[in-house]
Write a protein that holds these residues in place. Structure first.
Motif, mmCIF file in Angstrom:
data_model
loop_
_atom_site.group_PDB
_atom_site.id
_atom_site.type_symbol
_atom_site.label_atom_id
_atom_site.label_comp_id
_atom_site.label_asym_id
_atom_site.label_seq_id
_atom_site.Cartn_x
_atom_site.Cartn_y
_atom_site.Cartn_z
ATOM 1 N N THR A 1 0.842 -1.192 0.000
ATOM 2 C CA THR A 1 0.000 0.000 0.000
ATOM 3 C C THR A 1 0.878 1.243 0.000
ATOM 4 O O THR A 1 1.905 1.279 0.660
ATOM 5 C CB THR A 1 -0.865 0.059 1.271
ATOM 6 N N GLN A 2 0.457 2.217 -0.732
ATOM 7 C CA GLN A 2 1.182 3.483 -0.759
ATOM 8 C C GLN A 2 0.298 4.552 -0.145
ATOM 9 O O GLN A 2 -0.919 4.529 -0.302
ATOM 10 C CB GLN A 2 1.548 3.869 -2.182
ATOM 11 N N ARG A 3 0.900 5.500 0.549
ATOM 12 C CA ARG A 3 0.149 6.604 1.106
ATOM 13 C C ARG A 3 0.938 7.878 0.872
ATOM 14 O O ARG A 3 2.147 7.843 0.643
ATOM 15 C CB ARG A 3 -0.111 6.397 2.589
ATOM 16 N N ASP A 4 0.231 8.981 0.930
ATOM 17 C CA ASP A 4 0.900 10.266 0.794
ATOM 18 C C ASP A 4 1.702 10.566 2.049
ATOM 19 O O ASP A 4 1.322 10.153 3.150
ATOM 20 C CB ASP A 4 -0.131 11.379 0.575
ATOM 21 N N LEU A 5 2.788 11.278 1.884
ATOM 22 C CA LEU A 5 3.567 11.713 3.032
ATOM 23 C C LEU A 5 2.818 12.830 3.753
ATOM 24 O O LEU A 5 2.121 13.627 3.118
ATOM 25 C CB LEU A 5 4.923 12.254 2.584
ATOM 26 N N THR A 6 2.978 12.896 5.058
ATOM 27 C CA THR A 6 2.443 14.034 5.799
ATOM 28 C C THR A 6 3.356 15.232 5.530
ATOM 29 O O THR A 6 4.484 15.075 5.027
ATOM 30 C CB THR A 6 2.403 13.754 7.311
ATOM 31 N N ILE A 7 2.883 16.414 5.893
ATOM 32 C CA ILE A 7 3.705 17.613 5.715
ATOM 33 C C ILE A 7 4.998 17.481 6.526
ATOM 34 O O ILE A 7 6.084 17.802 6.036
ATOM 35 C CB ILE A 7 2.907 18.880 6.097
ATOM 36 N N THR A 8 4.889 16.980 7.734
ATOM 37 C CA THR A 8 6.076 16.790 8.577
ATOM 38 C C THR A 8 7.065 15.840 7.913
ATOM 39 O O THR A 8 8.274 16.092 7.898
ATOM 40 C CB THR A 8 5.663 16.253 9.963
ATOM 41 N N ALA B 1 10.117 27.101 6.453
ATOM 42 C CA ALA B 1 8.875 27.823 6.752
ATOM 43 C C ALA B 1 8.073 28.093 5.474
ATOM 44 O O ALA B 1 6.851 27.903 5.450
ATOM 45 C CB ALA B 1 9.189 29.131 7.463
ATOM 46 N N ARG B 2 8.762 28.501 4.422
ATOM 47 C CA ARG B 2 8.070 28.780 3.146
ATOM 48 C C ARG B 2 7.471 27.499 2.563
ATOM 49 O O ARG B 2 6.351 27.498 2.058
ATOM 50 C CB ARG B 2 9.047 29.423 2.173
ATOM 51 N N LEU C 1 2.789 23.922 1.486
ATOM 52 C CA LEU C 1 2.113 22.630 1.632
ATOM 53 C C LEU C 1 0.803 22.758 2.404
ATOM 54 O O LEU C 1 -0.203 22.129 2.052
ATOM 55 C CB LEU C 1 3.041 21.623 2.309
ATOM 56 N N GLN C 2 0.794 23.584 3.456
ATOM 57 C CA GLN C 2 -0.438 23.784 4.228
ATOM 58 C C GLN C 2 -1.503 24.474 3.387
ATOM 59 O O GLN C 2 -2.681 24.105 3.443
ATOM 60 C CB GLN C 2 -0.146 24.578 5.500
ATOM 61 N N ASP C 3 -1.108 25.440 2.586
ATOM 62 C CA ASP C 3 -2.043 26.135 1.701
ATOM 63 C C ASP C 3 -2.622 25.158 0.671
ATOM 64 O O ASP C 3 -3.832 25.151 0.418
ATOM 65 C CB ASP C 3 -1.335 27.296 0.995
ATOM 66 N N LEU D 1 8.829 17.573 5.034
ATOM 67 C CA LEU D 1 9.831 18.539 5.482
ATOM 68 C C LEU D 1 11.065 17.879 6.083
ATOM 69 O O LEU D 1 12.129 18.489 6.143
ATOM 70 C CB LEU D 1 9.204 19.516 6.482
ATOM 71 N N ARG D 2 10.952 16.638 6.523
ATOM 72 C CA ARG D 2 12.090 15.912 7.099
ATOM 73 C C ARG D 2 12.824 15.034 6.089
ATOM 74 O O ARG D 2 13.914 14.550 6.370
ATOM 75 C CB ARG D 2 11.608 15.028 8.256
ATOM 76 N N ASP D 3 12.245 14.834 4.924
ATOM 77 C CA ASP D 3 12.842 13.947 3.928
ATOM 78 C C ASP D 3 14.159 14.536 3.415
ATOM 79 O O ASP D 3 14.187 15.677 2.937
ATOM 80 C CB ASP D 3 11.861 13.746 2.770
ATOM 81 N N PRO D 4 15.251 13.768 3.498
ATOM 82 C CA PRO D 4 16.569 14.293 3.092
ATOM 83 C C PRO D 4 16.646 14.723 1.623
ATOM 84 O O PRO D 4 17.264 15.738 1.314
ATOM 85 C CB PRO D 4 17.523 13.131 3.352
ATOM 86 N N LEU D 5 16.021 13.987 0.737
ATOM 87 C CA LEU D 5 16.074 14.341 -0.682
ATOM 88 C C LEU D 5 15.304 15.639 -0.937
ATOM 89 O O LEU D 5 15.773 16.524 -1.661
ATOM 90 C CB LEU D 5 15.510 13.202 -1.538
ATOM 91 N N ILE D 6 14.144 15.758 -0.330
ATOM 92 C CA ILE D 6 13.347 16.975 -0.494
ATOM 93 C C ILE D 6 14.095 18.167 0.104
ATOM 94 O O ILE D 6 14.131 19.257 -0.489
ATOM 95 C CB ILE D 6 11.950 16.809 0.129
ATOM 96 N N ARG D 7 14.744 17.954 1.257
ATOM 97 C CA ARG D 7 15.510 19.037 1.879
ATOM 98 C C ARG D 7 16.655 19.480 0.969
ATOM 99 O O ARG D 7 16.958 20.670 0.856
ATOM 100 C CB ARG D 7 16.079 18.582 3.241
ATOM 101 N N GLN D 8 17.269 18.535 0.293
ATOM 102 C CA GLN D 8 18.362 18.863 -0.626
ATOM 103 C C GLN D 8 17.852 19.723 -1.785
ATOM 104 O O GLN D 8 18.486 20.706 -2.176
ATOM 105 C CB GLN D 8 18.978 17.566 -1.150
ATOM 106 N N VAL D 9 16.701 19.349 -2.329
ATOM 107 C CA VAL D 9 16.103 20.134 -3.427
ATOM 108 C C VAL D 9 15.711 21.520 -2.926
ATOM 109 O O VAL D 9 15.925 22.524 -3.613
ATOM 110 C CB VAL D 9 14.889 19.389 -4.030
ATOM 111 N N MET D 10 15.155 21.588 -1.714
ATOM 112 C CA MET D 10 14.789 22.884 -1.132
ATOM 113 C C MET D 10 16.024 23.783 -1.001
ATOM 114 O O MET D 10 15.965 24.973 -1.325
ATOM 115 C CB MET D 10 14.118 22.688 0.233
ATOM 116 N N ARG D 11 17.120 23.206 -0.508
ATOM 117 C CA ARG D 11 18.362 23.980 -0.383
ATOM 118 C C ARG D 11 18.833 24.482 -1.747
ATOM 119 O O ARG D 11 19.210 25.637 -1.904
ATOM 120 C CB ARG D 11 19.460 23.140 0.265
ATOM 121 N N ALA D 12 18.795 23.599 -2.738
ATOM 122 C CA ALA D 12 19.239 23.983 -4.083
ATOM 123 C C ALA D 12 18.365 25.094 -4.662
ATOM 124 O O ALA D 12 18.860 25.974 -5.375
ATOM 125 C CB ALA D 12 19.218 22.762 -5.000
ATOM 126 N N ASP D 13 17.077 25.058 -4.331
ATOM 127 C CA ASP D 13 16.137 26.068 -4.829
ATOM 128 C C ASP D 13 16.007 27.268 -3.899
ATOM 129 O O ASP D 13 15.208 28.171 -4.161
ATOM 130 C CB ASP D 13 14.758 25.442 -5.054
#
Length: 67
Positions: free
Chosen positions: A2-9, A29-30, A35-37, A12-24
């Protein structure tokens, strides 16, 4: 499996996503606000669409005879 969507938390904690965020140059907070919006907009859209679906389910739909 089964697959599920990740929570916002989790997002925000995922290392790959954090790496992309840093690059961008996107702050945590942004990204959290974005994600909340998006979650609020999705919830409103789903709520708005539930009424017609509920009414459609009440109507009787002819069933095919599969005998």
């Amino acid at each position: 499996m089964t697959q599920r969507d990740l929570t916002i938390t989790e997002v925000l904690r995922d290392p790959l996503i954090r790496q992309v965020m840093r690059a961008d140059r996107i702050s945590v907070a942004r990204m959290a606000n974005l994600l909340q919006d998006a979650a609020r907009k999705q919830e409103r859209a789903l709520s708005a669409n539930l009424v017609p679906i509920a009414h459609a389910a009440v109507r009787s739909v002819p069933q095919a005879d599969l005998r």
